[in-house]
Design a protein around this motif. Structure first.
Motif, PDB file in Angstrom:
ATOM      1  N   TYR A  90      -7.777  -0.728   6.403  1.00 53.51           N
ATOM      2  CA  TYR A  90      -6.721  -1.496   5.762  1.00 53.51           C
ATOM      3  C   TYR A  90      -6.098  -2.494   6.735  1.00 53.51           C
ATOM      4  O   TYR A  90      -5.783  -2.149   7.878  1.00 53.51           O
ATOM      5  N   ALA A 126      -4.206  -0.218  -2.525  1.00 51.86           N
ATOM      6  CA  ALA A 126      -4.735  -0.623  -1.222  1.00 51.86           C
ATOM      7  C   ALA A 126      -5.041  -2.112  -1.154  1.00 51.86           C
ATOM      8  O   ALA A 126      -5.057  -2.696  -0.079  1.00 51.86           O
ATOM      9  N   ALA A 160       0.837  -1.201   0.000  1.00 49.60           N
ATOM     10  CA  ALA A 160       0.000   0.000   0.000  1.00 49.60           C
ATOM     11  C   ALA A 160       0.872   1.252   0.000  1.00 49.60           C
ATOM     12  O   ALA A 160       1.885   1.316   0.691  1.00 49.60           O
TER      13      ALA A 160
END
Length: 528
Positions: free
Chosen positions: A297, A393, A173
Motif C-alpha cells: 500500500y 485499499a 484505507a
C-alpha cells in the motif's frame, strides 16, 4: 502435642458486574475492548424522508450501548409517520421529529446520551455519521467536507418500498487486525521450517520410535510424527520436502503405513491425526494476499503512515523479508498426546511466538523511536498477521477517485454482462438495477418511472432498453418514496452490524455497497 489449626478466610468471589451481565452475549463477540469502543462512540444520524431506516439503524446501535448520539431531522411528526415508524406515537404530532425520536429511543437504553442540537460545529467530533436518502445536495456536501476534515466514516442509506441499499464511505484505507478468523484457520505449526527447539523436541520423542511400547507410540503428538517422517522423506529425496499434491499423497502413505494396527484398539488415533493433517500443514510459508496488500500500500496521507498500525506493519514486513515467514501465532491444535508432552509442546510454540513478537516490537521502536508502541498491539498483529484485512485499499496514492462515474460505469457494464450469461453459469442476477433506480431518487422524495430511467440514462445510456432496469424503476416509482417498516428494520439491522465492525475495528465490514431486494430476499455486496 499441641494441634494448631490455621483458619484462613477464603477470598471473596466477585461475580460479573451489572454491565457485564447486561452485555454478556455481545462481550463474547467483541470483548471488553470492543465494548469500550462502542461506549466511547459518538454517532450522528441525519434523518430525512420517511426516516424509518435511519432510526432503526440507531436503535440497533443504542441497544448494545453506544455512548452518545445526536439526531438531526428538520421534519415534524405527521400522521403518515405513525404508520411506518415504531418510535413515534400520536403524542408527538406536530412536534419536531428529532426530539420525539430521541426521547423514545433513549427508553431502550438509558445509558446512552444525546446531543439534541446536533450541530457539526459545536458537538464533539462524531465517530460515524449516518444519513438517509432522499437528502438535499447541501447536506451531502456538508457531510462530505466534515468527513474529510475529521476522518469520519459516512454511511448512506436509502430504503423505498421493497428495495434498499446502504453504502459505506471510509476516510482512506481502513485496516482491520482483529478479524476473528476461525480458530482452526489460525493454526501454523511450521513443519517445513521448524526452529531448533521444536526439532530437538521431536527428535527426542521419536529417536527410538519403532521400539516404543504401544502406549507411548500411540500418544506421540502428530507434530512430532510428521517432523520425524519429513526427515526420513528428505533423506530419500535429495533434501527436498513434499510440496506438490502428488508428493504429499505419497508422503501421507509413508505416515499411514507406520501406523500400528496390532494393538487392542486396532489402530492409532494420533497417526490418523497426522495423516489427516498432511495436506493442510505440510506447506511452505507464504504471504497471504491481504497482508501483501498491506505491505504494498502506498500512502497518500503522511499522517496515516505514522499511525501505530502502519508502524507495526512495516516492522512485520521487515521480519518477513529477513525470515521468509510471518511471526508465529503460537497456537497449537488439539491432538492425541500425553498431557505433560502436550503442555511442553504448547510452551515451545508460545515461547517462539513471544520471541517473534518481541523482535517485531523492537523493530517497530526503531522505526518510530518517538512513538509509544504497545506490546499488546504488536502481539495481536503478530497473532492475526495472516488475516489482516485492508478495506478501501484503493484509497492510497495512485488510486484516486474510486467512487467516480468511470468506475461506476465499469462495474455496471461488468454486472450487466454477467447477467447475460447468468443462465449458463447458473449465477444469480445482479441487483445493481435496484441501486441505479434508488440512486436516481436520491435527491427527490418520489419520481415517475420515466423520470427515474432518464436519470439512470445519464450513467447507463441504454437503460430504457434493459428490462431489469425498467422493472426496478417501476417498482421504485410505485413506492413513491415510502418505506416499508419490515424492510427498513432489516436494513437498519444490517447497517448497524457493519457500523459496529467499523467502530470496534473487529470483524470485516463490507466494501463498500450492499443492495437488498426484499422481493427475492437477497443481498449483493459490490464495490462502487
Amino acid at each position: 502435642m499441641t494441634e494448631v489449626v490455621m483458619r484462613q478466610t477464603p477470598p471473596i468471589l466477585h461475580g460479573p458486574s451489572e454491565k457485564e451481565r447486561k452485555y454478556d452475549r455481545q462481550l463474547r463477540l467483541w470483548a471488553a475492548s470492543g465494548q469500550a469502543a462502542l461506549e466511547s462512540a459518538n454517532i450522528l444520524l441525519v434523518n430525512s424522508g420517511a426516516g424509518t431506516v435511519g432510526i432503526e439503524t440507531l436503535k440497533n446501535l443504542v441497544l448494545p450501548g453506544i455512548g452518545r448520539f445526536a439526531i438531526y431531522d428538520d421534519a415534524v411528526v405527521e400522521k403518515a409517520d405513525l404508520g411506518v415508524n415504531f418510535f413515534l406515537d400520536e403524542t408527538g404530532l406536530g412536534k419536531p421529529r428529532s426530539q420525539c425520536l430521541t426521547e423514545l429511543i433513549l427508553e431502550l437504553n438509558p445509558e446512552g446520551d444525546s446531543a439534541l442540537e446536533a450541530l457539526l460545529a459545536t458537538s464533539p467530533i462524531f465517530t460515524t455519521i449516518v444519513f438517509t436518502y432522499p437528502a438535499g445536495a447541501e447536506y451531502s456536501s456538508l457531510l462530505q467536507e466534515y468527513s474529510k476534515q475529521h476522518k469520519t466514516p459516512l454511511v448512506a442509506i436509502h430504503s423505498a418500498g421493497f428495495y434498499s441499499y446502504f453504502q459505506i464511505q471510509l476516510p482512506g484505507a481502513f485496516p482491520i487486525v482483529d478479524t476473528h478468523p476461525e480458530e482452526t484457520a489460525t493454526t501454523d505449526i511450521r513443519l517445513l521450517t521448524p526452529w531448533p527447539e521444536l526439532s530437538e523436541f521431536a527428535k527426542e520423542l521419536t529417536k527410538d520410535i519403532d521400539n516404543l511400547d504401544n502406549h507411548e507410540h500411540g500418544h506421540l503428538p502428530f507434530v512430532a510424527i510428521l517432523l520425524h517422517y519429513l526427515e526420513q522423506w528428505r533423506e530419500t529425496h535429495n533434501g527436498s520436502n513434499p510440496l506438490t499434491y502428488k508428493e504429499k499423497i505419497e508422503f501421507r502413505r509413508l505416515v499411514q503405513v507406520a501406523t500400528r494396527t496390532n494393538n487392542p484398539e486396532g489402530g492409532e488415533e494420533n497417526f490418523e491425526e497426522a495423516v489427516a493433517a498432511v495436506l493442510k500443514t505440510v506447506t511452505a510459508p507464504s504471504l497471504p494476499s491481504g497482508l501483501r496488500e498491506v505491505f504494498e500500500y502506498k500512502h497518500s496521507d503522511p499522517n496515516e503512515q505514522v499511525s501505530g498500525f502502519w508502524i507495526i506493519a512495516d516492522a512485520v514486513k521487515k521480519f518477513y523479508a529477513e525470515h521468509k515467514c510471518l511471526p508465529l501465532p503460537g497456537s497449537v491444535p488439539d491432538m492425541k498426546a500425553q498431557s505433560k508432552v502436550y503442555i511442553q509442546l504448547q510452551n515451545i510454540y508460545k515461547k517462539k511466538a513471544r520471541q517473534d513478537a518481541a523482535e517485531v516490537l523492537k523493530t517497530a521502536q526503531e522505526i518510530a523511536p518517538d512513538r509509544d508502541i504497545e506490546a499488546a498491539e504488536v502481539e495481536l498483529f503478530c497473532k492475526n498477521a495472516a488475516f489482516v484485512k485492508l478495506i478501501n485499499a484503493t484509497g492510497g496514492a495512485g488510486h484516486r477517485d474510486t467512487n467516480n462515474a468511470d468506475r461506476l460505469k465499469a462495474v455496471i457494464a461488468q454486472e450487466l454482462e454477467n447477467d447475460e450469461n447468468a443462465e449458463v453459469t447458473m449465477t444469480p442476477l445482479s441487483l445493481l438495477p435496484i441501486y441505479l433506480a434508488l440512486q436516481a431518487t436520491g435527491r427527490v422524495a418520489s419520481a415517475s418511472a420515466d423520470e427515474i430511467l432518464a436519470e439512470v440514462a445519464k450513467t447507463v445510456p441504454e437503460a430504457s432498453q434493459n428490462e431489469r432496469i425498467r422493472n426496478a424503476a417501476q417498482e421504485v416509482a410505485r413506492a413513491e418514496g415510502g418505506e416499508l417498516h419490515n424492510i427498513s428494520a432489516l436494513t437498519g439491522g444490517m447497517v448497524a452490524q457493519e457500523m459496529i465492525k467499523i467502530i470496534t475495528k473487529q470483524y470485516i465490514p463490507i466494501d463498500n455497497t450492499c443492495i437488498f431486494d426484499g422481493i427475492s430476499s437477497r443481498c449483493q455486496v459490490v464495490r462502487l
